[in-house]
Design a protein around this motif. Structure first.
Motif, PDB file in Angstrom:
ATOM      1  N   MET A 111       0.859  -1.176   0.000  1.00 58.06           N
ATOM      2  CA  MET A 111       0.000   0.000   0.000  1.00 58.06           C
ATOM      3  C   MET A 111       0.898   1.230   0.000  1.00 58.06           C
ATOM      4  SD  MET A 111      -3.318  -0.858   2.429  1.00 58.06           S
ATOM      5  CE  MET A 111      -2.543  -1.838   3.730  1.00 58.06           C
ATOM      6  N   VAL A 112       0.624   2.154  -0.898  1.00 59.49           N
ATOM      7  CA  VAL A 112       1.383   3.395  -1.015  1.00 59.49           C
ATOM      8  C   VAL A 112       0.557   4.536  -0.440  1.00 59.49           C
ATOM      9  CG1 VAL A 112       2.184   5.127  -2.678  1.00 59.49           C
ATOM     10  CG2 VAL A 112       2.811   2.738  -2.978  1.00 59.49           C
ATOM     11  N   ARG A 113       1.198   5.346   0.398  1.00 57.58           N
ATOM     12  CA  ARG A 113       0.538   6.537   0.939  1.00 57.58           C
ATOM     13  C   ARG A 113       0.665   7.666  -0.071  1.00 57.58           C
ATOM     14  NH1 ARG A 113      -2.876   6.790   4.986  1.00 57.58           N
ATOM     15  NH2 ARG A 113      -1.443   5.621   6.326  1.00 57.58           N
ATOM     16  N   CYS A 114      -0.458   8.289  -0.386  1.00 60.54           N
ATOM     17  CA  CYS A 114      -0.460   9.379  -1.357  1.00 60.54           C
ATOM     18  C   CYS A 114      -0.492  10.728  -0.652  1.00 60.54           C
ATOM     19  CB  CYS A 114      -1.645   9.226  -2.302  1.00 60.54           C
ATOM     20  SG  CYS A 114      -1.556   7.717  -3.319  1.00 60.54           S
ATOM     21  N   ALA A 115      -0.325  11.791  -1.444  1.00 60.49           N
ATOM     22  CA  ALA A 115      -0.161  13.132  -0.880  1.00 60.49           C
ATOM     23  C   ALA A 115      -1.343  13.551  -0.017  1.00 60.49           C
ATOM     24  CB  ALA A 115       0.064  14.140  -2.002  1.00 60.49           C
ATOM     25  N   GLY A 116      -2.543  13.130  -0.378  1.00 60.72           N
ATOM     26  CA  GLY A 116      -3.723  13.504   0.388  1.00 60.72           C
ATOM     27  C   GLY A 116      -4.088  12.529   1.490  1.00 60.72           C
ATOM     28  N   GLY A 117      -3.213  11.554   1.741  1.00 60.84           N
ATOM     29  CA  GLY A 117      -3.478  10.568   2.790  1.00 60.84           C
ATOM     30  C   GLY A 117      -4.125   9.297   2.280  1.00 60.84           C
ATOM     31  N   GLN A 118      -4.497   9.256   1.005  1.00 54.02           N
ATOM     32  CA  GLN A 118      -5.130   8.063   0.441  1.00 54.02           C
ATOM     33  C   GLN A 118      -4.132   6.902   0.391  1.00 54.02           C
ATOM     34  OE1 GLN A 118      -4.682  11.003  -1.141  1.00 54.02           O
ATOM     35  NE2 GLN A 118      -6.538  11.661  -2.247  1.00 54.02           N
ATOM     36  N   LEU A 119      -4.689   5.694   0.315  1.00 48.99           N
ATOM     37  CA  LEU A 119      -3.855   4.495   0.199  1.00 48.99           C
ATOM     38  C   LEU A 119      -4.133   3.823  -1.141  1.00 48.99           C
ATOM     39  CD1 LEU A 119      -4.284   2.989   3.780  1.00 48.99           C
ATOM     40  CD2 LEU A 119      -2.187   3.977   2.830  1.00 48.99           C
ATOM     41  N   TYR A 120      -3.081   3.543  -1.875  1.00 53.47           N
ATOM     42  CA  TYR A 120      -3.203   2.805  -3.134  1.00 53.47           C
ATOM     43  C   TYR A 120      -2.618   1.418  -2.915  1.00 53.47           C
ATOM     44  CZ  TYR A 120      -2.376   1.156  -7.862  1.00 53.47           C
ATOM     45  OH  TYR A 120      -2.359   0.401  -8.996  1.00 53.47           O
ATOM     46  N   TYR A 137       2.749   0.139   3.613  1.00 48.67           N
ATOM     47  CA  TYR A 137       2.649  -1.285   3.974  1.00 48.67           C
ATOM     48  C   TYR A 137       3.325  -2.084   2.869  1.00 48.67           C
ATOM     49  CZ  TYR A 137       0.548  -5.788   5.245  1.00 48.67           C
ATOM     50  OH  TYR A 137       0.346  -7.104   5.621  1.00 48.67           O
ATOM     51  N   LEU A 138       4.072  -3.125   3.269  1.00 48.35           N
ATOM     52  CA  LEU A 138       4.731  -4.004   2.304  1.00 48.35           C
ATOM     53  C   LEU A 138       4.787  -5.400   2.889  1.00 48.35           C
ATOM     54  CD1 LEU A 138       6.306  -4.063  -0.452  1.00 48.35           C
ATOM     55  CD2 LEU A 138       8.390  -3.845   0.925  1.00 48.35           C
ATOM     56  N   GLU A 139       4.344  -6.389   2.114  1.00 46.66           N
ATOM     57  CA  GLU A 139       4.284  -7.770   2.600  1.00 46.66           C
ATOM     58  C   GLU A 139       4.847  -8.712   1.538  1.00 46.66           C
ATOM     59  OE1 GLU A 139       0.768 -11.070   3.472  1.00 46.66           O
ATOM     60  OE2 GLU A 139       0.342  -8.942   3.835  1.00 46.66           O
ATOM     61  N   ARG A 140       5.780  -9.550   1.948  1.00 47.40           N
ATOM     62  CA  ARG A 140       6.365 -10.544   1.029  1.00 47.40           C
ATOM     63  C   ARG A 140       5.362 -11.677   0.828  1.00 47.40           C
ATOM     64  NH1 ARG A 140      11.542 -12.968   0.019  1.00 47.40           N
ATOM     65  NH2 ARG A 140      11.194 -14.296  -1.797  1.00 47.40           N
ATOM     66  N   CYS A 141       5.196 -12.118  -0.407  1.00 48.49           N
ATOM     67  CA  CYS A 141       4.281 -13.206  -0.750  1.00 48.49           C
ATOM     68  C   CYS A 141       5.069 -14.360  -1.379  1.00 48.49           C
ATOM     69  CB  CYS A 141       3.201 -12.718  -1.712  1.00 48.49           C
ATOM     70  SG  CYS A 141       2.172 -11.392  -1.043  1.00 48.49           S
ATOM     71  N   ALA A 142       4.439 -15.512  -1.443  1.00 44.34           N
ATOM     72  CA  ALA A 142       5.116 -16.707  -1.957  1.00 44.34           C
ATOM     73  C   ALA A 142       5.442 -16.585  -3.442  1.00 44.34           C
ATOM     74  CB  ALA A 142       4.266 -17.944  -1.702  1.00 44.34           C
ATOM     75  N   ASP A 143       4.508 -16.029  -4.208  1.00 44.06           N
ATOM     76  CA  ASP A 143       4.701 -15.885  -5.648  1.00 44.06           C
ATOM     77  C   ASP A 143       3.688 -14.876  -6.180  1.00 44.06           C
ATOM     78  OD1 ASP A 143       2.245 -17.284  -5.720  1.00 44.06           O
ATOM     79  OD2 ASP A 143       3.272 -19.216  -5.988  1.00 44.06           O
ATOM     80  N   LYS A 144       3.662 -14.698  -7.491  1.00 44.77           N
ATOM     81  CA  LYS A 144       2.763 -13.707  -8.093  1.00 44.77           C
ATOM     82  C   LYS A 144       1.302 -14.027  -7.798  1.00 44.77           C
ATOM     83  CE  LYS A 144       1.334 -11.748 -12.531  1.00 44.77           C
ATOM     84  NZ  LYS A 144       1.596 -11.701 -14.006  1.00 44.77           N
ATOM     85  N   SER A 145       0.909 -15.296  -7.903  1.00 45.44           N
ATOM     86  CA  SER A 145      -0.487 -15.668  -7.661  1.00 45.44           C
ATOM     87  C   SER A 145      -0.900 -15.339  -6.239  1.00 45.44           C
ATOM     88  CB  SER A 145      -0.683 -17.161  -7.935  1.00 45.44           C
ATOM     89  OG  SER A 145      -0.447 -17.463  -9.294  1.00 45.44           O
ATOM     90  N   ASP A 146      -0.016 -15.638  -5.294  1.00 46.05           N
ATOM     91  CA  ASP A 146      -0.295 -15.339  -3.892  1.00 46.05           C
ATOM     92  C   ASP A 146      -0.415 -13.829  -3.685  1.00 46.05           C
ATOM     93  OD1 ASP A 146      -0.653 -15.920  -1.142  1.00 46.05           O
ATOM     94  OD2 ASP A 146       1.465 -15.537  -0.758  1.00 46.05           O
ATOM     95  N   ALA A 147       0.457 -13.060  -4.338  1.00 39.71           N
ATOM     96  CA  ALA A 147       0.424 -11.609  -4.209  1.00 39.71           C
ATOM     97  C   ALA A 147      -0.876 -11.033  -4.780  1.00 39.71           C
ATOM     98  CB  ALA A 147       1.623 -10.992  -4.919  1.00 39.71           C
ATOM     99  N   LEU A 148      -1.331 -11.577  -5.903  1.00 40.85           N
ATOM    100  CA  LEU A 148      -2.586 -11.100  -6.501  1.00 40.85           C
ATOM    101  C   LEU A 148      -3.775 -11.398  -5.594  1.00 40.85           C
ATOM    102  CD1 LEU A 148      -1.981 -12.121 -10.224  1.00 40.85           C
ATOM    103  CD2 LEU A 148      -2.154  -9.789  -9.314  1.00 40.85           C
TER     104      LEU A 148
END
Length: 283
Positions: A15-24, A57-68
């Motif tokens: 999740m990326v914090r944006c200038a207005g406080g939003q989360l992407y 926020y940043l979380e390591r996942c097992a692979d691309k499918s798990d991340a999706l």
């Protein structure tokens, strides 16, 4: 050495914090490169409009499918739960700076050897040994304090140091900077925090010039060096072969200017170093 391409496949949800406080929310296999893309308007339409600032926020996942799958789950969470996750993550991953000793060699080596085996940030291809790195720590500390960043649980997030630019005496006032972050800590601001602290320490030691060697091309690393005041003073193509031919760029930052005879270099005292690290969040 700084920057370069990664050889190992990894997957993360973020999740990326944006200038207005939003989360992407999104996923990536290279956090540092992805955050740089978001911040320069090349990531996603939403972050171009809202202005990406940093990872929340940043979380390591097992692979691309798990991340999706994890990305889809995070997007369904209400804002309050997302903020709670971000708050817990940020509290754990807030960097605490300290000065390394020989006892830290194993943790430093674990990070460095990952880059040897999986990345072009270093042109070394054979992993170093613990014995070599214990001696490396001792020798590095003779040039300037070797800085570490650890999280709340003591995990090493990254390290920063300097080495002589050239062994001849006339080069005594010039050093080469080295910054490495743990693979899971890239894009979190750890490298910039360590770099700023290192430059202040080097200034306190009396150095005049700081050089950095960057695998070429590497826009993210170049952007960081430009932001810190470095200028590119040379590029050489086809310099090294590691999974393909690589170029090298040389970056230079003047800590001092003038024509007078420079004062002898001295190591910053523990008190001076502690005062600098306190500004950046020392342990």
């Amino acid at each position: 050495m700084s920057g370069g391409a990664e050889h190992e496949e990894r997957a993360y949800v973020y999740m990326v914090r944006c200038a207005g406080g939003q989360l992407y929310t999104g996923w990536t296999n290279d956090p540092g490169a992805r955050l740089h893309a978001h911040k320069t308007g090349k990531g996603a339409k939403a972050t171009r409009a809202m202005g990406a600032k940093r990872f929340a926020y940043l979380e390591r996942c097992a692979d691309k499918s798990d991340a999706l799958r994890r990305e889809a789950a995070l997007k369904k969470l209400p804002k309050a739960k997302k903020e709670a996750l971000c708050g817990e993550w940020e509290g754990k991953n807030l960097p605490r700076l300290s000065v390394a000793t020989r006892a830290d060699a194993a943790d430093i080596l674990e990070i460095y050897n990952w880059y040897v085996l999986n990345h072009t940030a270093t042109f070394q291809v054979t992993p170093s040994t613990l014995e070599e790195y214990e001696d490396w720590v001792d020798n590095t500390r003779k040039v300037a304090p070797l800085l570490l960043a650890r999280d709340a649980e003591g995990k090493l997030l990254g390290y920063a140091c300097a080495h002589r630019w050239h062994p001849r005496e006339a080069y005594d006032w010039s050093v080469e900077s080295t910054i490495y972050c743990a693979p899971d800590a890239r894009g979190l601001g750890v490298g910039t925090l360590l770099y700023r602290a290192l430059l202040e320490v080097l200034d306190a030691c009396g150095y005049w010039n700081v050089y950095a060697l960057v695998a070429d091309p590497n826009p993210a690393s170049e952007h960081i060096h430009q932001r810190l005041g470095f200028s590119c003073v040379g590029r050489t193509p086809h310099t090294a072969y590691k999974w393909g031919w690589l170029g090298l760029s040389t970056w230079w930052l003047a800590l001092r200017s003038g024509s007078e005879k420079p004062a002898p270099i001295r190591l910053a005292s523990p008190e001076e170093t502690a005062a600098i690290l306190k500004k950046y969040g020392s342990i």
